[in-house]
Design an enzyme around this catalytic site. Sequence first.
Site, short mmCIF file in Angstrom:
data_model
loop_
_atom_site.label_atom_id
_atom_site.label_comp_id
_atom_site.label_asym_id
_atom_site.label_seq_id
_atom_site.Cartn_x
_atom_site.Cartn_y
_atom_site.Cartn_z
N CYS A 178 -7.48 36.92 23.82
CA CYS A 178 -8.25 37.59 22.78
C CYS A 178 -9.12 38.73 23.31
CB CYS A 178 -9.11 36.58 22.02
SG CYS A 178 -8.17 35.20 21.33
N SER B 20 -11.14 27.17 26.96
CA SER B 20 -10.46 27.97 25.94
C SER B 20 -9.41 28.90 26.53
CB SER B 20 -11.49 28.82 25.18
OG SER B 20 -12.50 28.01 24.64
N GLY C 187 -5.56 29.01 25.60
CA GLY C 187 -4.99 30.31 25.29
C GLY C 187 -4.78 31.08 26.57
N ASN D 25 -7.73 38.14 28.60
CA ASN D 25 -7.12 36.89 28.13
C ASN D 25 -6.40 37.12 26.80
OD1 ASN D 25 -9.61 37.31 26.74
ND2 ASN D 25 -9.52 35.19 26.04
N GLU E 65 -11.56 39.05 25.42
CA GLU E 65 -12.99 38.98 25.71
C GLU E 65 -13.31 38.47 27.10
OE1 GLU E 65 -12.39 34.78 24.05
OE2 GLU E 65 -11.40 36.73 24.09
N PRO F 60 -13.23 35.61 19.14
CA PRO F 60 -13.01 35.84 17.69
C PRO F 60 -13.63 34.77 16.79
CG PRO F 60 -10.97 36.09 18.93
CD PRO F 60 -11.97 35.50 19.88
#
Length: 932
Positions: A554, A339, A368, A552, A556, A737
């Site tokens: 998002c 991811s 991402g 990153n 986390e 998320p």
Amino acid sequence: MIRRNGTVTPFDAGKITVALTKAFLAVEGAGAAGSPRVHDVVQDLTDQVVANLTRRVGEARTFHIEDVQDQVELALMRGEHHKVARAYVLYREERARRRAAAKAADARPAVPALRVKAEDGSLAPLDEIRFATIVEEACAGLDDVAAAPVIGEARRNLYDGITLDELSLAPILAARTLVEQEPNYAFVSARLLLDRLRREALSFVSGAPEQATHAEMSTRYASYFPAFVRTGIEAELIDPELGRFDLARLGAALKPERDLQFQFLGLQTLYDRYFLHARGKRFELPQAFFMRVAMGLAVREIDREERAIAFYHLLSSFDFMASTPTLFNAGTLRPQLSSCFLTTVADDLDAIFKGIKDNALLAKYSGGLGNDWTPVRGLGAHIKGTNGESQGIVPFLKVANDTAIAVNQGGKRKGAVCAYLETWHVDIEEFLDLRKNTGDDRRRTHDMNTANWVPDLFLERVEADGEWTLFSPDEVPDLHELTGSAFRKAYEAHEARAAAGGIKVHRKVRALDLWRRMLTMLFETGHPWITFKDPCNIRSPQQHIGVVRSSNLCTEITLNTSKDEVAVCNLGSVNLANHVTEAGLDLGRLAATVGTAMRMLDNVIDINFYTIPEARRSNLRHRPVGLGVMGFQDALQTLRIPYASDAAVSFADESMEAVSYHAISASADLAAERGRYPSFEGSLWSKGILPIDSIRLLQDERPGVDMDRSSRLDWAALRERVRTTGMRNSNTMAIAPTATISNICGVAQSIEPAYQNLFVKSNMSGDFTVLNPQLVHDLKARGLWDEVMVSDLKYFDGSVGQIDRVPHDLKALYATAFEIESAWLIEAASRRQKWIDQAQSLNLYIANTSGRKLDELYRLAWRKGLKTTYYLRSRSATHVEKSTLKGTDGKLNAVLATLAAAPAAAEAIAAQADGPWGKACAIDDPDCEACQ
């Protein structure tokens, strides 16, 4: 346009003009016939009606005559032509009465037999029995739904010569119009979409027209599955290695009944973006999809079939869901399953453009990105090679921004990247402005996310109202490598050097002024996010071999990066909603889920398709994974716990402790079976320091940290087992998320409170009505669910807080995100953070913003030991549509008839009827990586 007798005629806007003109003549008399004013008004109204119709038509490509007349009524009311609107309403009612009387007097069928056009152009009679069977089957087993209204609404939109696709779409759209009255129609819509998908997939795989009911799929799935795998291999979409599995055994293990778990949003999302397709046709059914992913993750297991079946059951039950890249690519020819990727951009031209190229390669297959730009020298810094001055980081960020747009993951979702900059960088003030809509557009990055990488010393200076010195990293390269007291010592030494003239590029600012500007830009543009450097590093299990330089996309993931290593993280989320009952957390089921999920995530590392060598090197050396949670709000509502309560904070603590315990235990089990990760020695794990223990390290560096350190489980034995047996993974947990995978499972995103109880969610698959089913269940139990309640929910933008007849306990239980003080979110996040070796994507919500409120909120997040924060959400400018239309574009409700004699009421309704209801782009942005 479909006429009332089912025949189809070409749409003619001129007929609308004629009808409107007649209405004005009826009210204003014959003298209005030649009036320029009436002519202009009629033309304008006609244009409005046509625009609304063409905007709303979507996939159907047809209008029903009643749809047109509904829009004419609305246009008249919006234009405040109340007398004309009244006359038009009464005219329609009179015509409807005449038609009803004529129908009663005429024994002949009102609707002629309809024919359906096949793909080859041939016509065949509509199979009325199958049409009804499919709808009745979709409603079976669901409370408070019925086939009759779906069939009736769908039948109204059929016409002679309708295509198969349009025929399958009609009942789907009909069922969707009923979701706001009864949330179970979301399941009905999904099951009707399944019928369409079954016809498409079975026909493609078999090479001949074929369709099946859900009941027929109980036996058809097993024979379809091997053919599906062969078809995918022939189309060069599935890895040929999957063809070597025992496909008959796997096909027999499929659970067709799990197709019925989907709500429409989840299944439509899978249909649009996840299911394999060739030549424009989907040929992957839902259970085949989950098995394909499971096989892709089990491909290197010893007993591949047994493991694939276990992985399949976990995914298809919605107990756990792998992240989007894993779902996209598992079992395909290029299984890029990870991811998140984190990179550090070095300070030379080759490295900068290599970093941008790496972004493109990593984004191509759904990764991402988080880029650490702090090492790049700032504006005005000396460039030895040219004897010139640097333009700073902003021009390069512009290139990175445009690269993310250009590489859009094959159209599946927009490329997404977040740039991080440490707060002492001399370009920090320009960095804060990157997302502004004003100023030189060449120095703006409208599509790139940005985040501040904030050291503790900066916030200490803010609290002391002290000065803060900005530097260019080429002159102070050590600052980015240091944390805690070591950073403080070096920073103060550089300040002294700068004061003595030993540093060329530097600038002093008031720390509080910079902090306020950071918060101002965060509120105005949503960026840069606030993330905290020191907790990310001091509590990192891997601090013995590197530095966490950024998070990153998002916020986390907190992994080390360097010139030679691109950090990679592999994500998946436990669905908490499936692991609670009214009695509490089901620890046995949770332990089983986490154990299997950790094995799946660890397998990703070895199977993964790496697009750059630095990512492969890093992932194989450290083997990090990020197990998270979703459905937290659903779990609370099952437990009857309001989000804004001490009990919710305790549940956040309890549930995350259980996930942490079993995740660490599962990684130790994998270490015993497969071996430790290569860089284990020297890590906090090797010293018997678990995440809960690392809080002490942070408190030693920053005594003001206020984190709870209580526990419930037996950590001593696990601590010793980790120290002696080792860990398979350097990192085990991160809460992402989960925006899309939570939609697939039909639960609330991640750890988020509910945005609204009734709203329209917008994503790349379209607009979807979302209604909280647990709220509806509770309102029904108390006799409060009716059309008035639906209207009130719309009026109050999905909130029950202002609806007087809703009891106070339900108002507390179903409070929405903007009704909950964000301090509760931070407190719950702090309780989770003590168990997590990485971080969590934590959104904060502000209903009534003030500078003081923002300041208090983010200082609280820092004091509570959070590693990162994510979006700051503010209320959208658009809210739930106050329309009185039933369904989507259907008939006006019964109230409208009485409004013909009440112009003031009609005016109020007309004023409220505009706009897409509930599309809060600040929450559900179709272009946002996190929202997708």
